[in-house]
Design an enzyme around this catalytic site. Structure first.
Site, short mmCIF file in Angstrom:
data_model
loop_
_atom_site.label_atom_id
_atom_site.label_comp_id
_atom_site.label_asym_id
_atom_site.label_seq_id
_atom_site.Cartn_x
_atom_site.Cartn_y
_atom_site.Cartn_z
N THR B 149 0.82 -1.21 0.00
CA THR B 149 0.00 0.00 0.00
C THR B 149 0.86 1.27 0.00
O THR B 149 1.89 1.31 0.66
CB THR B 149 -0.90 -0.01 1.25
OG1 THR B 149 -1.66 -1.21 1.24
CG2 THR B 149 -1.83 1.18 1.28
N GLY B 188 3.06 -2.87 8.82
CA GLY B 188 3.33 -3.06 10.23
C GLY B 188 4.80 -3.36 10.46
O GLY B 188 5.42 -4.09 9.69
N GLU B 431 -6.74 -5.63 4.12
CA GLU B 431 -6.80 -6.85 3.30
C GLU B 431 -8.05 -6.89 2.42
O GLU B 431 -8.67 -7.92 2.25
CB GLU B 431 -6.74 -8.10 4.20
CG GLU B 431 -5.47 -8.23 5.01
CD GLU B 431 -4.22 -8.36 4.13
OE1 GLU B 431 -4.36 -8.80 2.97
OE2 GLU B 431 -3.13 -8.01 4.61
#
Lengths: 666, 666
Positions: B149, B188, B431
């Site tokens: 992303t 993350g 997701e």
């Protein structure tokens, strides 16, 4: 506002497309030009104060640092507010709250001083008590809060455990918290800020319980701020939101206060312990009703904030292609996105209109009460309960819908959408828990239904029940007026069903109370349907009045919004309409087409409509929603303020990560 | 577990009332006794480690301190997990995640190392690449994340802007972030933790664009942790939840990596720049589908956590009287409370059962793909999209319903309900964004409808469309089997409506893509109805299988839960059933009664049912939900840990408040 040159080009284009006068709509939305100009004047003062601007965003601070920062800013803000009030006119509550958000970025620890402490002295104190405390409280020489809820007791007032026992010898009340669960819990500012409290406690005189009364109690020394003897006070810790509200707990151990500290406008305790019951028990409803009425306005405001952020972002954000080989489109062009966001704009107007109507009804009832007339109090109470419940719940759902409509970036704290959600969802619970309030209205509706059956005259807001008893229903029409009637048929049908459900259980041998509980899911639904009928009716009628003096451009968009709201809810509750009105499947198909047409009509005005909410960037405080649309630049700028980004390597690498990596074996 | 003596007396009584074997249900819920025992063994090890216990609760720390604390604990936890894996068998993902929450109290900064980095090397790397990176990654000598992303690009993969340009002279790829919006955003662990990244970038060879490919990039020095030249990396700041996930951003400026760092299991780039397209493009679907399937399991787990907290609290909490002069009742005795909470228990079982079914389907498809068979892939893809979307959305709504059902205390961070909501609502977006996924399934459904019209054989999950084309519908029956059929009629009806809506717009002269957009609100609703039909069908059939080998007590409660789930959704979607099935008003009245009977049947087992989720206090981490029900004691104990409560007077009094009070004038 930012100069036009710096504004995102999509937003510039959107604003050029707008077909109505944005300023005119702002005045209508805010209740009049004078309110808008007053707010703007005050905002210009507040936001020019450098000391109110954060160096490090609040969210990077520890819990304790955030509190200290909020006290610092709350003091500055309070001073500005007092000074403004002296020079100009006194600001309205909405303006104070709005500008407060912009300055403190969350809830002020003084919120309940201004919102409840002063109001309760005013509403419940004798003239002597008012003369003693009001000037000090208004000047904030004493700072207070309102302490009612306990650790083990919320909704059910009679269950409160704190005791105030009258000692006739010393002419004092002795306050005690006999159990852990009797500790006061939640009051804003109570934690480490206030030095006074209005405490709700069970009054005992000579061993006899007289129920809940209010007492003024000093809890901290004015010079040292140390808790006074017998006072156990502290803050209750972090929450989902309201982080700087400084919510606290409070326990008493033989704390003595003079007799004159009981608020005695209504009931009184004389020197010798004689208890004198007041005449005007109903007067105490006033503050409670007003607070609930104002939550309808709060709901309109949080939705306006979320809608402004989400609509502007949806105009700036491009994602995916509608057609191959074409550029990625503004996400605002997706019908699914319009479906999520335009109802937010419409709902904000619906609630704002309903608030205006309800506040007027409140003023009328207060005036009547002054003349000894109580006729309209039960109706107002029932309306304020279900509208507070429905508007707060809807506002939370819609704010979250706006947040989710911003995708991943809506999850960023810097979007401000998480904090707005924290505010909205809190209001579902405080000042009357959602389910409890709906059931209170349901009690009123059951009585109204019984009266309708008996052919009695009903209060205006439930008079539709009489019509519903007539068997000859008109055939369905797809007009807003008629759909509103459909909602009234639904409400009447559900009220009737719930009434019969109770009767059925009673006939089967249940007590009325058990029967009530067994029917309560249906009672809730009846109350919700009643709320929706009221909201649609008031919004429809209110818009007609507003439009009658508006320019054609503004009248047109107001008409689109009210129609959208009504058709949206018709489609959301199609099952109810099929069960309780004579809508047909063909009508529903027509309404679906109508709904999509309304989305298309609103589309070119979407950005203009949120601009008309006229919420300053300081209040929005959002990387996604600012007026200039510099979304990506702001996201990066805010991220760069993270303390973790002030150094290339965090100490935890050397302390934990590197030793761990080295020790790891294949 | 706490000794029975200390357990709240209401909970003791509730447990005595329970009519089934709690342990037996735990084994069924968790998929088998061996999984439960394995988890319990591991939990006993982890939660006995003193270093994992917080001195000061995380929520009082600053953003930076929280990160440092999470790294410390994540290192300890990872070591325990590795050691356990060596001695015993490898733990399943659910256990690792569950115990992770208990230890870190939020998301581990290693989440994507374990969940995406390793899996992508395994799924997309050549055998040589796997041999090089897997051992190091598994031993955490290198720590990585997965970076796809970008700041300006999420859903639409083809829109990604990061470039990887092949330099044939040096046999290297040169990575660049040409714009602000091309910066990687969200991964993350990326912020300040990882030293490696798998980066999704547009591949360019000799000026020709070859689309998105994956590249292994080292971003920090392994010895010093300093960002490598050309790397601009940092963390993105606070969010609604996931505070310790250390989400980061990443920009490249002429970063060179060797050719062998492109993951080349499928497509390849040869030394001379020749691009070799792989055969098995579909293989790359695997990880994505698996992640979505596992979100169905996550949804079951977050609901179980919230339901455990809310049901235990509702058993302990007493509020209001049902009858005058009787003690305040457990709020679990209010029908409205049962209405809010029992659907949560039922939904957790529904999702858990659906996950088991979907995971099996996934394994079958993977096996088939290995044999070159791709027949079931489109169906699995469509199912994983709509079930991920629906289950994540339902889980967020239900967690929030549980939180609100705890009244004010549900707003306390110490209840853990806010953090559980933060986890649940995040899954609606990550997701695969909710609306986008529903529209992906809708595409499949439109094709299926077309095939049904053409008389072709349909995949099992959409075969109900064929039945719906037959005009002779059976008359309605109020049985679970028949209601499930009703949901299929609804789904078929909405699929047909959406299909016709598209056709109508096409006939009116729109492009198919524009027609699709104009019909997209209806397409979403079709996709949702399809999901609900699948969920009810799978839950119903799965429960029959489970019950067949269960004891009568457990079989009975499973039956109550599945019936509750089906009847609840029938009543929630009455309008749809009225429009698309032949249900009558009388049937609806019968179902309402049935629903209330089911609530009454479940009531005595409510606490037993949440006990059967067997979630340890360390994982719940909740003042309201612990096994022993010491609700009020824990609320006060947690509050007392606040740094603001460690001193009688906060410094802000002397610094700000006192000067302010003194300066205030009457």
């Amino acid at each position: 506002m930012a100069s036009a040159l710096k504004v995102n080009k999509d937003l510039v284009r959107e604003r050029q497309k707008c077909t109505f006068d944005v300023k005119e709509l702002t005045y209508i939305w805010e209740g009049g030009r004078e309110f808008t100009e007053e707010r703007q004047r005050y905002e210009n003062i507040v936001y020019s104060v450098k000391e109110l601007q954060d160096e490090v965003p609040e969210l990077y601070l520890s819990h304790k640092e955030r509190y200290e920062s909020s006290i610092r800013k709350a003091c500055i803000l309070q001073r500005l507010q007092n000074e403004y009030g002296k020079k100009h006119k006194v600001l309205n509550t909405r303006t104070i709250r709005l500008v407060g958000y912009g300055a403190i970025r969350d809830i002020s620890p003084f919120l309940l001083h201004n919102g409840m402490f002063i109001q309760t002295i005013e509403g419940q104190g004798t003239p002597e008590q008012q003369a003693e405390w009001m000037p000090k409280a208004q000047a904030m020489q004493i700072i207070g809060t309102y302490a009612q809820t306990e650790l083990g007791h919320g909704t059910f007032l009679r269950g409160l455990e704190t005791t105030a026992t009258y000692d006739v010898k010393t002419e004092e009340f002795i306050l005690n918290s006999p159990t852990l669960t009797s500790h006061k819990w939640w009051p804003g500012g109570l934690g480490t800020t206030v030095n006074h409290c209005i405490v709700a406690a069970q009054l005992y005189i000579n061993g006899k319980k007289h129920g809940i009364h209010l007492f003024m109690v000093q809890i901290r020394d004015l010079e040292t701020h140390m808790p006074l003897p017998g006072i156990n006070v502290g803050e209750i810790g972090p929450k989902l939101g309201f982080q700087t509200a400084n919510n606290g707990f409070l326990g008493f151990k033989n704390v003595r206060i003079p007799r004159k500290n009981m608020l005695m406008k209504n009931n009184q305790v004389l020197n010798d312990g004689t208890y004198v019951k007041g005449m005007n028990e109903k007067l105490t409803y006033g503050t409670m009703v007003l607070v609930r009425v104002s939550i309808v306005s709060d709901a309109a405001n949080v939705i306006a904030r979320a809608a402004t952020i989400a609509v502007r972002y949806a105009a700036v954000r491009h994602q995916s292609q509608l057609k191959a080989n074409e550029p990625e489109v503004q996400i605002l062009d997706y019908l699914t996105q319009q479906h999520k966001l335009f109802i937010a704009i419409a709902t904000s107007h619906a609630f704002s209109t309903t608030y205006g109507w309800l506040y007027k009804a409140y003023l009328q009832v207060v005036e009547d009460l002054g003349k000894g007339k109580q006729d309209h109090l039960p109706e107002l109470h029932a309306l304020s309960c279900c509208l507070k419940a429905t508007c707060s719940r809807d506002s939370a759902a819609i704010v979250e819908q706006c947040r989710l409509a911003c995708g991943g970036h809506g999850y960023m704290a810097s979007s401000s959408l998480p904090i707005v959600y924290g505010l909205a969802t809190a209001s579902v619970t405080y000042e009357g828990e959602h389910t409890v309030l709906l059931l209170q209205t349901a009690r009123y509706l059951m009585k109204a239904w019984q009266m309708a059956l008996q052919g009695k005259v009903l209060a205006p807001s439930v008079s539709y029940l009489v019509d519903s008893l007539k068997s000859n229903k008109q055939s369905w029409q797809n007009t807003p007026e008629f759909i509103v009637k459909g909602f009234q048929h639904v409400a009447a049908g559900k009220i009737k069903d719930a009434f019969h459900a109770i009767q059925k259980h009673v006939k089967a041998g249940k007590d009325y109370e058990d029967a009530w509980n067994l029917a309560s899911v249906q009672l809730i639904k009846a109350s919700e349907a009643h709320s929706r009928a009221i909201l649609c009716d008031v919004f429809w009628r209110g818009t007609i009045i507003k439009s009658s003096t508006a320019s054609p451009g503004v009248a047109a968009v107001l008409d689109h919004l009210v129609q959208l709201y009504i058709v949206y809810w018709a489609l959301e509750t199609v099952g109810d309409l099929l069960l309780y009105s004579n809508i047909t499947k063909e009508d529903i198909a027509v309404l679906k087409v109508k709904y999509e047409e309304l989305l298309a009509l609103i589309r070119p005005n979407a950005v203009g409509l949120v601009d008309a909410f006229d919420i300053r960037d300081e209040v929005l405080n959002s990387t996604l929603g600012s007026y200039d649309g510099r979304v990506y630049e702001r996201l990066m700028e805010e991220a760069m303020k993270s303390p973790l980004n002030q150094e290339p390597v965090n100490q935890s690498f050397h302390k934990y990560l590197k030793p761990f990596m080295k020790r790891a074996k294949l």
